[in-house]
Design a protein around this motif. Structure first.
Motif, mmCIF file in Angstrom:
data_model
loop_
_atom_site.group_PDB
_atom_site.id
_atom_site.type_symbol
_atom_site.label_atom_id
_atom_site.label_comp_id
_atom_site.label_asym_id
_atom_site.label_seq_id
_atom_site.Cartn_x
_atom_site.Cartn_y
_atom_site.Cartn_z
ATOM 1 N N TYR A 212 37.479 44.658 43.498
ATOM 2 C CA TYR A 212 38.443 44.907 42.417
ATOM 3 C C TYR A 212 37.863 44.505 41.061
ATOM 4 O O TYR A 212 37.966 45.248 40.071
ATOM 5 C CB TYR A 212 39.731 44.140 42.700
ATOM 6 C CG TYR A 212 40.649 44.012 41.506
ATOM 7 C CD1 TYR A 212 41.394 45.095 41.051
ATOM 8 C CD2 TYR A 212 40.752 42.798 40.825
ATOM 9 C CE1 TYR A 212 42.228 44.977 39.945
ATOM 10 C CE2 TYR A 212 41.581 42.667 39.725
ATOM 11 C CZ TYR A 212 42.317 43.759 39.289
ATOM 12 O OH TYR A 212 43.132 43.634 38.192
ATOM 13 N N VAL A 213 37.234 43.333 41.013
ATOM 14 C CA VAL A 213 36.643 42.860 39.761
ATOM 15 C C VAL A 213 35.469 43.746 39.352
ATOM 16 O O VAL A 213 35.290 44.073 38.170
ATOM 17 C CB VAL A 213 36.195 41.395 39.905
ATOM 18 C CG1 VAL A 213 35.446 40.929 38.662
ATOM 19 C CG2 VAL A 213 37.394 40.492 40.162
ATOM 20 N N ALA A 214 34.659 44.165 40.329
ATOM 21 C CA ALA A 214 33.488 44.988 40.025
ATOM 22 C C ALA A 214 33.892 46.341 39.439
ATOM 23 O O ALA A 214 33.243 46.845 38.514
ATOM 24 C CB ALA A 214 32.652 45.178 41.284
ATOM 25 N N LYS A 215 34.953 46.933 39.982
ATOM 26 C CA LYS A 215 35.418 48.217 39.438
ATOM 27 C C LYS A 215 35.833 48.065 37.984
ATOM 28 O O LYS A 215 35.546 48.932 37.146
ATOM 29 C CB LYS A 215 36.584 48.735 40.273
ATOM 30 C CG LYS A 215 36.192 49.224 41.663
ATOM 31 C CD LYS A 215 37.397 49.688 42.448
ATOM 32 C CE LYS A 215 38.054 50.892 41.797
ATOM 33 N NZ LYS A 215 39.195 51.398 42.599
ATOM 34 N N ASN A 216 36.488 46.965 37.680
ATOM 35 C CA ASN A 216 36.891 46.713 36.298
ATOM 36 C C ASN A 216 35.678 46.530 35.397
ATOM 37 O O ASN A 216 35.636 47.043 34.272
ATOM 38 C CB ASN A 216 37.796 45.484 36.256
ATOM 39 C CG ASN A 216 38.274 45.156 34.852
ATOM 40 O OD1 ASN A 216 37.643 44.376 34.143
ATOM 41 N ND2 ASN A 216 39.393 45.755 34.450
ATOM 42 N N ARG A 217 34.666 45.815 35.901
ATOM 43 C CA ARG A 217 33.468 45.568 35.103
ATOM 44 C C ARG A 217 32.641 46.839 34.919
ATOM 45 O O ARG A 217 32.034 47.055 33.868
ATOM 46 C CB ARG A 217 32.623 44.479 35.770
ATOM 47 C CG ARG A 217 33.230 43.095 35.647
ATOM 48 C CD ARG A 217 33.256 42.658 34.200
ATOM 49 N NE ARG A 217 34.075 41.465 34.001
ATOM 50 C CZ ARG A 217 34.313 40.928 32.816
ATOM 51 N NH1 ARG A 217 33.814 41.492 31.727
ATOM 52 N NH2 ARG A 217 35.062 39.855 32.698
ATOM 53 N N ILE A 218 32.601 47.676 35.926
ATOM 54 C CA ILE A 218 31.853 48.931 35.813
ATOM 55 C C ILE A 218 32.482 49.832 34.754
ATOM 56 O O ILE A 218 31.784 50.494 33.971
ATOM 57 C CB ILE A 218 31.789 49.638 37.178
ATOM 58 C CG1 ILE A 218 30.890 48.840 38.135
ATOM 59 C CG2 ILE A 218 31.263 51.061 37.029
ATOM 60 C CD1 ILE A 218 30.889 49.364 39.546
ATOM 61 N N SER A 219 33.805 49.842 34.707
ATOM 62 C CA SER A 219 34.481 50.641 33.681
ATOM 63 C C SER A 219 34.180 50.118 32.281
ATOM 64 O O SER A 219 34.059 50.894 31.328
ATOM 65 C CB SER A 219 35.995 50.629 33.929
ATOM 66 O OG SER A 219 36.518 49.314 33.807
ATOM 67 N N ILE A 220 34.021 48.795 32.162
ATOM 68 C CA ILE A 220 33.664 48.220 30.856
ATOM 69 C C ILE A 220 32.243 48.603 30.471
ATOM 70 O O ILE A 220 31.959 48.948 29.319
ATOM 71 C CB ILE A 220 33.830 46.683 30.895
ATOM 72 C CG1 ILE A 220 35.311 46.312 31.060
ATOM 73 C CG2 ILE A 220 33.266 46.049 29.631
ATOM 74 C CD1 ILE A 220 35.549 44.824 31.219
#
Length: 441
Positions: free
Chosen positions: A124-132
């Motif tokens: 979940y955190v990685a998906k958010n970071r990839i979008s950033i």
């Protein structure tokens, strides 16, 4: 003719391939073990005796201290318990010498469940970071920070890697238990390894420092969300506590080598049989094997950790230096903390391994070479020479499965590469003054 020739196999060294066991008489103690101690601190010395003689060997069982097991395991226990909480090293150990890794154990079930839950959280955190990362349009420093947050989730891979190496680590613990028994049988004392207080302090202070550094790093960054800090705290604690676990094992090896060297020197003050020197040689060979097995049992784990730390240090220092000309901003605080934290972690991993190898082999060789042979009989002199030869032929370096030696040269190489990145970023040549002296060696 040659096919009918059967080469006679040499007998294996008893102490290397056979586990030491207690017998019914004297708990397996050597008859000369009482002669290893000086008069002042000899527990077998009868102070009420008018003749001032030592107690007889026949009464050694009643006069000697009881054997204390689990010495090594008790010294690393605080860090070990913390790692168990993080789902690492699901090894069951119900008694000394019986450490096992079993897939059908409760410990592995907890480790597997913890890994699944943490993986979901990290995804979940990685998906958010990839979008950033994909939407970045700011300065280079922000790109470095965004990539750092992605790289910081990589320690999640350590949990399944340690599942793979758990059997080798369990065998390492069992070998330590065998070493403690053999040390007791030869010296007449349980191994005086007292690192429990240091281990407890590390297990309390290091997680607090790790959490504080992660929180400060996230506060100084954009798009801060408190829920995303939790997995980063867990993963940063995982890598930090594995480094502490390595630190305390290497410290145990160093301390044990020093204890063994001092005990051997005191033993040489008494004219004992040549078998005494042979027993100490076998004891040292076991310690040397423990040193090598420390690296072999965790080769993939610490190969990954060292590569991970190298990448984090290079990336954070590169990002920090890229913005140095524009002034030190609030975002640079996070990069500086990340760089300093990981540099110190890598330094202690390399330094303690180097120190352990030095004490087990080089420092012990010095004590052997200083032995005065004139007063010894020919058998004892032969055993001393064989002991010196054994230290030359048996390497005691901590090697990660043949990939590389963990020592100060490894840290020197990392610092040299980081310095080169710094110089290249600032348009320096290789001989510029910003390079540290050790990177030019």
């Amino acid at each position: 003719m040659f096919n009918s020739y059967n080469r006679r196999k040499k007998h294996d060294t008893v102490f290397l391939n056979v586990k030491p066991t207690f017998n019914s008489q004297g708990n397996g103690l050597r008859k000369y073990s009482t002669g290893l101690l000086d008069k002042e601190d000899n527990p077998f010395y009868d102070v009420n005796s008018s003749s001032g003689s030592r107690a007889s060997v026949g009464t050694i069982t009643t006069l000697n201290e009881n054997f204390r097991a689990n010495i090594f395991y008790n010294n690393i226990a605080p860090i070990q318990w913390f790692l168990h909480m993080l789902g690492v090293l699901p090894i069951t150990r119900r008694e000394p010498g019986k450490a096992k890794f079993r897939i059908n154990s409760i410990a592995f079930g907890y480790s597997f469940a913890f890994f699944i839950l943490l993986s979901v959280f990290v995804t979940y955190v990685a998906k958010n970071r990839i979008s950033i990362v994909t939407s970045l349009s700011g300065p280079f420093e922000e790109a470095v920070i965004a990539y750092l947050f992605l790289v910081n989730i990589l320690p999640l891979i350590l949990i399944p890697i340690l599942w793979w190496e758990a059997r080798k680590i369990a065998k390492l613990w069992n070998d330590w238990d065998d070493f403690e028994i053999l040390y007791y049988q030869i010296s007449g004392h349980s191994m005086p390894l007292n690192l429990r207080r240091k281990t407890t302090m590390i297990a309390v202070i290091l997680p607090i420092l790790s959490i504080v550094s992660v929180v400060i790093t996230h506060i100084t960054m954009a798009d801060f969300q408190i829920i995303q800090v939790i997995p980063y705290c867990i993963l940063d604690n995982l890598s930090a506590m594995l480094g502490a676990w390595w630190f305390i094992i290497c410290e145990s090896l160093s301390t044990t080598a020093n204890i063994l060297g001092e005990r051997f020197q005191r033993a040489l003050r008494h004219i004992g049989p040549a078998a005494m020197v042979a027993d100490y040689r076998a004891l040292w060979l076991r310690l040397s094997k423990l040193t090598r097995d420390t690296g072999n049992a965790t080769c993939y784990t610490f190969t990954f950790i060292n590569l991970y730390l190298f990448f984090i240090i290079t990336l954070s220092v590169y990002g920090l230096m890229s913005q140095l000309s524009e002034g030190f901003g609030i975002k640079d605080i996070g990069l500086a903390i990340t760089a300093i934290w990981n540099v110190f972690l890598l330094f202690y991993i390399c330094d303690k391994a180097h120190y352990a190898s030095f004490n087990v082999r080089t420092n012990f060789q010095k004590k052997l070479l200083m032995v005065e042979l004139n007063w010894m009989n020919s058998d004892a002199q032969t055993e001393i020479n064989m002991f010196i030869r054994a230290t030359e032929m048996n390497p005691s370096n901590i090697n990660c499965g043949g990939f590389f030696d963990v020592n100060r040269n490894l840290f020197k190489g990392v610092s040299g590469n980081v310095s080169l990145e710094w110089c290249n970023k600032n348009y320096c040549n290789l001989s510029c003054s910003c390079l540290p002296p050790w990177s030019l060696i």
